[in-house]
Design an enzyme around this catalytic site. Structure first.
Site, PDB file in Angstrom:
ATOM      1  N   LYS A 279       3.192   2.690  13.931  1.00 59.25           N
ATOM      2  CA  LYS A 279       4.747   2.511  13.742  1.00 59.25           C
ATOM      3  C   LYS A 279       5.048   1.100  13.427  1.00 59.25           C
ATOM      4  O   LYS A 279       6.075   1.054  12.503  1.00 59.25           O
ATOM      5  CB  LYS A 279       5.390   2.928  15.536  1.00 59.25           C
TER       6      LYS A 279
ATOM      7  N   ASN B 189       4.848  18.006  -8.844  1.00 60.41           N
ATOM      8  CA  ASN B 189       4.452  17.396  -7.442  1.00 60.41           C
ATOM      9  C   ASN B 189       2.858  17.854  -7.406  1.00 60.41           C
ATOM     10  O   ASN B 189       2.564  18.925  -7.173  1.00 60.41           O
ATOM     11  CB  ASN B 189       5.031  18.071  -6.449  1.00 60.41           C
TER      12      ASN B 189
END
Ligand code: F6R
Length: 622
Positions: free
Chosen positions: A499, A100
């Site tokens: 959003k 990662n």
């Protein structure tokens, strides 16, 4: 971003890894993969797309493997295809690596390996690691822990931010894990050890957790963990007990985590008030910050990304207007490479719901370093605002405001945004009171208003969701949206637009309403709806005028506004009503209908609301 997991112990490694990856899928879902050991043979299965694709691809095991590593990917280097999925293997396929992060010097390392005849099978930065470790294993054979030593030699050559888990068929009784500026925690059970990028992957099995620090690597065996620095010095540290509320990671009957988390927002406001402003008496705010941080305070600078940056803009408004402190808000990613000259007596606030955003952590660390040898007035006063106090942020800064929302699973931030806003209200009120810029009566009025907010938010949720869900039908095929707000609601226009675009893939722009006429108004026609946030207060009439300017260009107008204001019905084609609240606290209510509108449009379009394409919950790469 990406999520990594590892397991060694008596259980079925595959089951543990799949359970862990499911909990980490919020970190990335472009591909997934597992490597397990079966009688000294490495078995690696990888699949493009979500974890369910990997599950379908797994053949039944004749006997469960007892050790393995797994990965869920958010693509950085190389397209989200199966050949770029982790784990990556060395040439003889005896060693597997999951990573990662980003290996910044991978091109140079890859070139060196290719010159030595190494064949690469992926486009990733990660693949250099198994090849390098494999080559060092030739040299470390006589070391007491050959795999650990080979990994140690390799990580000392890697540049960047990374967490690793490594499995080798020649050393089947161990896993090696590494942390360098990307999170990794280790969990302990009887005769078993787990590792993962984040604690939700561990809690189904254990609450005994040890967090690796940067520059550390560990050798995991069923009997425990040996911890070392990158220089090879042994370390000792004990695990701690993790407090965890399992309810937060279940949907509890809601269709998506996002809508569940929208509904949790009144609770977040209540928790923050209970924890930090439990009564209205004198000196009502208790944030626990050192008194000398407030002394001679001349400036606040706030660092954040995305939604956290929007919350920071509301914070700037509050800190300047209520506490009279000049405040700058920086995108953390920009601050890192062009920080402003050092200013004295400055409070630096890092805002990150995950506590893991690489840019925000990098910017805070830069500030810590560049202020470390300065005269006292210039020393760092670093404050973190987060929902995850146990995160890397928690280790980086000396003071935190925990926004008390519990873990957020939906990739689009909702309840954590409300928590961040609450942190700024409390900080601004605290500062305003201590600096004398806020009269006690005014402070009490605002606090009283905040206490009414959970009920106001509930009113919108209960009264409006159905209407907004119906209205969403009208806009489900719209291609462009404009969101307008002014003053304290300008950041809410930005947040409403973000959003909508991130979960519905509809193009949306947020603007300060007064700026429309300086160019963007050219975009408007009957196909571009305009959402205007019009809360009574200083800029109310101005916003209405700006909205009418849009209406004159045939735009459909949607108003986020209290019902009952005179003439409102003639201005707006559709109204998303909000309860009347004072302008200074209005962002905490005006954002709610915008979250619901984005949610319902995305759900109607049949999209993956909780895991939108190309995104991840925790952005641990630059
Ligand atoms: C949007 C969203 C992102 C995050 C941004 C920063 O809904 O979630 O824009 O706000 O990636 O994340 P944190 O707050 O974890 O630093």
């Amino acid at each position: 971003m990406c999520g990594i997991v590892g397991y060694i112990g008596p259980r079925s490694a595959r089951e543990v890894l799949l359970t862990g990856l499911e909990k980490l899928e919020y970190r990335g879902y472009d591909s997934a993969g597992l490597a397990t050991l079966h009688n000294h043979t490495l078995e690696c299965v990888r699949s493009k797309g979500k974890l369910e694709n990997l599950r379908r691809k797994l053949a039944p095991e004749s006997e469960p493997a007892r050790v393995g590593i797994g990965h869920t990917r958010w693509a950085t280097h190389g397209k989200p295809e199966e050949h770029n999925a982790h784990p990556h293997l060395d040439a003889p396929e005896r060693l597997a690596v999951v990573q990662n992060g980003i290996i910044e010097n991978y091109l140079e390392l890859r070139r060196q390996l290719q010159e030595r005849g190494c064949q690469f099978r992926s486009d990733t930065d990660t693949e250099v690691i198994p090849h390098l470790v494999s080559s060092y294993l030739e040299q470390t054979r006589d070391h007491p822990h050959p795999l650990l030593e080979a990994v140690r030699l390799v990580v000392n050559q890697l540049q960047g931010a990374f967490a690793l888990a490594i499995l080798c068929a020649d050393y089947p009784e161990e896993l090696v894990v590494v942390r360098q500026h990307a999170p990794l925690c280790i969990g302990f059970g009887p005769g078993e050890v787990f590792c993962a990028s984040d604690t939700p992957a561990l809690v189904p099995y254990t609450r005994q957790v040890l967090t690796l620090e940067n520059g550390e690597l560990a050798r995991l065996t069923p009997n425990g963990v040996e911890l070392y620095t990158f220089a090879g010095e042994p370390l000792t540290r004990s695990p701690h007990h993790l407090n965890w509320n399992p309810v937060l990671v279940e949907k509890q009957g809601f269709r998506h985590f996002m809508i569940k988390e929208i509904y949790e927002q009144p609770g977040v406001v209540r928790s923050c008030l209970q924890a930090y402003a439990p009564d209205l008496g004198p000196g009502p705010i208790h944030l626990g910050l050192p008194d000398d941080w407030y002394q001679d305070l001349e400036q606040v600078q706030i660092l954040g990304c995305g939604t956290s940056w929007h919350a920071s803009l509301v914070g700037k408004y509050l800190l300047e207007q209520l506490a009279g402190v000049p405040t700058l808000v920086h995108y953390a990613s920009e601050f890192r490479y062009a920080p402003p000259p050092l200013s004295p007596n400055t409070l630096t606030v890092g805002v990150t719901q995950s506590g893991e955003t690489a840019d925000t952590l990098g910017a805070l660390d830069l500030e810590r370093q560049r202020r470390s040898n300065c005269a006292p007035a210039y020393r760092a006063r670093l404050l973190g605002v987060t929902n995850r106090p146990e995160s890397t942020l928690g280790h980086l800064v000396p003071q935190l405001i925990d926004t008390l929302g519990g873990i957020e699973i939906g990739v689009a931030a909702t309840k954590t945004f409300i928590g961040q806003l609450m942190a700024f209200y409390l900080l601004a009120l605290d500062l305003g009171q201590r600096r004398g810029t806020l009269a006690p009566e005014r402070l009490a009025t605002i606090l009283h208003g905040l206490q009414q907010l959970p009920a106001a938010i509930e009113l919108i949720l209960e009264g409006q969701e159905h209407y907004i869900a119906t209205l969403a039908h009208r806009f489900a095929d719209t291609q462009d949206f404009i969101f307008l707000g002014r003053g304290i609601n300008y950041p809410i226009a930005l947040e409403g637009a973000l959003k909508l675009k991130e979960i519905s893939y509809i193009h949306a722009e947020g603007y300060p309403a007064g700026e429309m006429k300086h160019g963007p108004i050219a975009l408007l026609d009957a196909k571009v709806p305009v959402v205007a946030i019009a809360n009574p207060g200083m800029v109310y009439e101005k916003v209405l005028s700006n909205a009418l300017e849009a209406k004159a260009r045939d735009a459909q107008l949607i108003g986020v506004t209290p019902l009952g204001s005179q003439g409102i019905g003639e201005v707006f084609d559709h109204i998303l009503p909000i309860p009347p609240v004072e302008e200074v606290i209005s962002p905490l209510v005006t954002v709610i209908p915008l979250q619901l509108l984005a949610y319902h449009i995305a759900a109607l379009r049949g999209l993956d609301v909780d895991q939108p394409r190309n995104l991840a919950k925790s952005v641990t790469v630059e």
